[in-house]
Motif scaffolding. Structure first.
Motif, PDB file in Angstrom:
ATOM      1  N   ALA A 179       0.849  -1.185   0.000  1.00 51.35           N
ATOM      2  CA  ALA A 179       0.000   0.000   0.000  1.00 51.35           C
ATOM      3  C   ALA A 179       0.888   1.239   0.000  1.00 51.35           C
ATOM      4  N   VAL A 180       0.469   2.245  -0.752  1.00 51.01           N
ATOM      5  CA  VAL A 180       1.135   3.545  -0.765  1.00 51.01           C
ATOM      6  C   VAL A 180       0.201   4.546  -0.103  1.00 51.01           C
ATOM      7  N   LEU A 181       0.732   5.328   0.821  1.00 49.49           N
ATOM      8  CA  LEU A 181      -0.087   6.241   1.617  1.00 49.49           C
ATOM      9  C   LEU A 181       0.298   7.693   1.323  1.00 49.49           C
ATOM     10  N   PRO A 182      -0.366   8.329   0.367  1.00 52.79           N
ATOM     11  CA  PRO A 182      -0.117   9.750   0.149  1.00 52.79           C
ATOM     12  C   PRO A 182      -0.651  10.568   1.317  1.00 52.79           C
ATOM     13  N   GLY A 183      -0.010  11.711   1.544  1.00 53.98           N
ATOM     14  CA  GLY A 183      -0.574  12.717   2.421  1.00 53.98           C
ATOM     15  C   GLY A 183      -1.334  13.726   1.576  1.00 53.98           C
ATOM     16  N   PRO A 184      -1.484  14.948   2.055  1.00 59.44           N
ATOM     17  CA  PRO A 184      -2.137  15.974   1.238  1.00 59.44           C
ATOM     18  C   PRO A 184      -1.404  16.128  -0.101  1.00 59.44           C
ATOM     19  N   THR A 185      -2.120  15.893  -1.178  1.00 58.31           N
ATOM     20  CA  THR A 185      -1.515  15.875  -2.510  1.00 58.31           C
ATOM     21  C   THR A 185      -2.301  16.784  -3.426  1.00 58.31           C
ATOM     22  N   LEU A 186      -1.599  17.592  -4.179  1.00 57.02           N
ATOM     23  CA  LEU A 186      -2.254  18.618  -4.981  1.00 57.02           C
ATOM     24  C   LEU A 186      -2.704  18.057  -6.332  1.00 57.02           C
ATOM     25  N   ALA A 209      -0.690  25.137   1.141  1.00 60.40           N
ATOM     26  CA  ALA A 209       0.256  25.257   2.257  1.00 60.40           C
ATOM     27  C   ALA A 209      -0.430  25.804   3.500  1.00 60.40           C
ATOM     28  N   ASP A 210      -1.326  26.772   3.310  1.00 64.25           N
ATOM     29  CA  ASP A 210      -2.070  27.315   4.451  1.00 64.25           C
ATOM     30  C   ASP A 210      -2.977  26.256   5.068  1.00 64.25           C
ATOM     31  N   PHE A 211      -3.618  25.451   4.217  1.00 60.20           N
ATOM     32  CA  PHE A 211      -4.466  24.362   4.704  1.00 60.20           C
ATOM     33  C   PHE A 211      -3.646  23.387   5.540  1.00 60.20           C
ATOM     34  N   ILE A 212      -2.473  23.035   5.037  1.00 57.43           N
ATOM     35  CA  ILE A 212      -1.622  22.081   5.749  1.00 57.43           C
ATOM     36  C   ILE A 212      -1.163  22.658   7.076  1.00 57.43           C
ATOM     37  N   SER A 218       1.632  18.804  11.527  1.00 63.10           N
ATOM     38  CA  SER A 218       2.780  17.918  11.735  1.00 63.10           C
ATOM     39  C   SER A 218       3.585  17.696  10.459  1.00 63.10           C
ATOM     40  N   SER A 219       3.120  18.221   9.333  1.00 68.51           N
ATOM     41  CA  SER A 219       3.848  18.057   8.078  1.00 68.51           C
ATOM     42  C   SER A 219       5.276  18.582   8.217  1.00 68.51           C
ATOM     43  N   ILE A 220       6.210  17.806   7.727  1.00 69.39           N
ATOM     44  CA  ILE A 220       7.612  18.211   7.780  1.00 69.39           C
ATOM     45  C   ILE A 220       8.001  19.001   6.537  1.00 69.39           C
ATOM     46  N   ILE A 221       7.456  18.641   5.384  1.00 69.09           N
ATOM     47  CA  ILE A 221       7.786  19.400   4.176  1.00 69.09           C
ATOM     48  C   ILE A 221       6.986  20.700   4.091  1.00 69.09           C
ATOM     49  N   ARG A 222       5.902  20.794   4.860  1.00 74.75           N
ATOM     50  CA  ARG A 222       5.086  22.016   4.972  1.00 74.75           C
ATOM     51  C   ARG A 222       4.536  22.506   3.635  1.00 74.75           C
ATOM     52  N   ARG A 223       4.158  21.570   2.831  1.00 75.02           N
ATOM     53  CA  ARG A 223       3.514  21.858   1.548  1.00 75.02           C
ATOM     54  C   ARG A 223       2.780  20.606   1.118  1.00 75.02           C
ATOM     55  N   GLY A 255       5.779  13.537   5.945  1.00 75.70           N
ATOM     56  CA  GLY A 255       6.046  13.480   7.371  1.00 75.70           C
ATOM     57  C   GLY A 255       4.859  13.854   8.248  1.00 75.70           C
ATOM     58  N   VAL A 256       3.650  13.864   7.680  1.00 68.21           N
ATOM     59  CA  VAL A 256       2.458  14.236   8.452  1.00 68.21           C
ATOM     60  C   VAL A 256       2.236  13.289   9.634  1.00 68.21           C
ATOM     61  N   ILE A 257       2.386  11.989   9.399  1.00 66.97           N
ATOM     62  CA  ILE A 257       2.195  11.016  10.472  1.00 66.97           C
ATOM     63  C   ILE A 257       3.422  11.057  11.381  1.00 66.97           C
ATOM     64  N   ASP A 258       3.222  11.402  12.639  1.00 68.55           N
ATOM     65  CA  ASP A 258       4.315  11.623  13.564  1.00 68.55           C
ATOM     66  C   ASP A 258       4.768  10.291  14.162  1.00 68.55           C
ATOM     67  N   SER A 259       5.562   9.560  13.381  1.00 64.05           N
ATOM     68  CA  SER A 259       6.017   8.250  13.797  1.00 64.05           C
ATOM     69  C   SER A 259       7.389   8.002  13.198  1.00 64.05           C
ATOM     70  N   ILE A 260       8.240   7.270  13.925  1.00 63.87           N
ATOM     71  CA  ILE A 260       9.572   6.964  13.393  1.00 63.87           C
ATOM     72  C   ILE A 260       9.596   5.619  12.685  1.00 63.87           C
TER      73      ILE A 260
END
Length: 261
Positions: A179-186, A209-212, A218-223, A255-260
């Motif tokens: 399974a591939v899990l996209p986050g917020p994708t434009l 970006a404002d929505f995120i 928690s997004s690391i790329i912030r976009r 990086g939205v999901i805060d897990s290592i």
């Protein structure tokens, strides 16, 4: 790394736009023959015409794969594929207390049962040939269930259960399931949802970006990710090079999901 799909036949469902279309484009560029799918002639024909500019080895199938009837027609017309990408999906916010049974059923049939039916139809042939790839396009919402889309998150979690279980069922066959899990994708659909009623004049990237920042802080790329970034993961996990990856949930979530792990 040279990823080559020469002589491989790929089916990407829900692929006239967004992540599915981007994945089909990359598969074609890497030498595959690709079947794309949409619900109407009006969506499939221009998508095929666009992809023919990449390679001539593309054809379309029109049908709502959220129904058993369309899935049966697809399996009859194209009985064998080497790679199945279950990308078809519906989404949209709706409050839990305002979501009727038929909406839950529509989401389940489209997002989950389409992949179940096609995997059931195509996996035996992959096993007989000793090679195959099945990919479910899930979402970070499978883990981070959105309060305003519980019905959607439920289906995405269900996809993880199916993909993990099927990977175990096909153990040792040469067929991988991931399974591939996209986050917020434009994608086009998300862009339309974000800009509806927005009169700020900002670019869609800024609005995303404002929505995120507000809803996925928690997004690391912030976009938002691009559809091409998600497609690259789909194509990689479908390749020969990913032969030791199966039963996995591969995040492309910025990086939205805060897990290592």
């Amino acid at each position: 790394m040279n990823i080559d799909f020469t002589h491989k036949r790929v089916l990407v469902t829900g692929s006239t736009a967004g992540i599915g279309f981007a994945a089909a484009k990359v598969f074609l560029a890497a030498g595959a023959s690709v079947i794309i799918n949409g619900r109407t002639d009006e969506s499939v024909e221009p998508a095929v015409a666009s992809l023919l500019k990449v390679a001539p080895t593309v054809e379309g199938f029109v049908g709502d794969l959220g129904t058993a009837e369309a899935s049966a027609r697809l399996l009859e017309r194209h009985p064998e594929v080497d790679i199945l990408v279950n990308s078809i999906g519906v989404y949209g916010p709706k409050d839990f207390f305002e979501t009727p049974d038929d909406e839950w059923e529509r989401f389940f049939q489209t997002n989950v049962m389409s992949g179940v039916r096609l995997s059931r139809g195509y996996a035996p042939g992959m096993v007989d040939r000793g090679w195959g790839r099945i990919v479910f396009v899930s979402s970070e919402s499978a883990i981070n269930i959105p309060a305003d889309m519980i019905h959607y998150g439920f289906t995405k979690t269900s996809q993880l259960a199916v993909s993990r279980g099927l990977a175990k069922r096909l153990a040792g066959t040469g067929v991988t399931v991931n399974a591939v899990l996209p986050g917020p994708t434009l994608s086009e659909g998300v862009a339309g949802m974000l800009t509806a009623g927005n009169a700020s004049g900002d670019s869609v990237e800024k609005i995303a970006a404002d929505f995120i920042a507000e809803h996925r802080s928690s997004s690391i790329i912030r976009r938002a990710s691009t559809v091409e970034e998600v497609a690259n993961m789909i194509v990689y996990v479908s390749s020969e090079q990913a032969s030791a990856t199966t039963g996995a949930a591969l995040r492309v979530d910025g990086g939205v999901i805060d897990s290592i792990v």
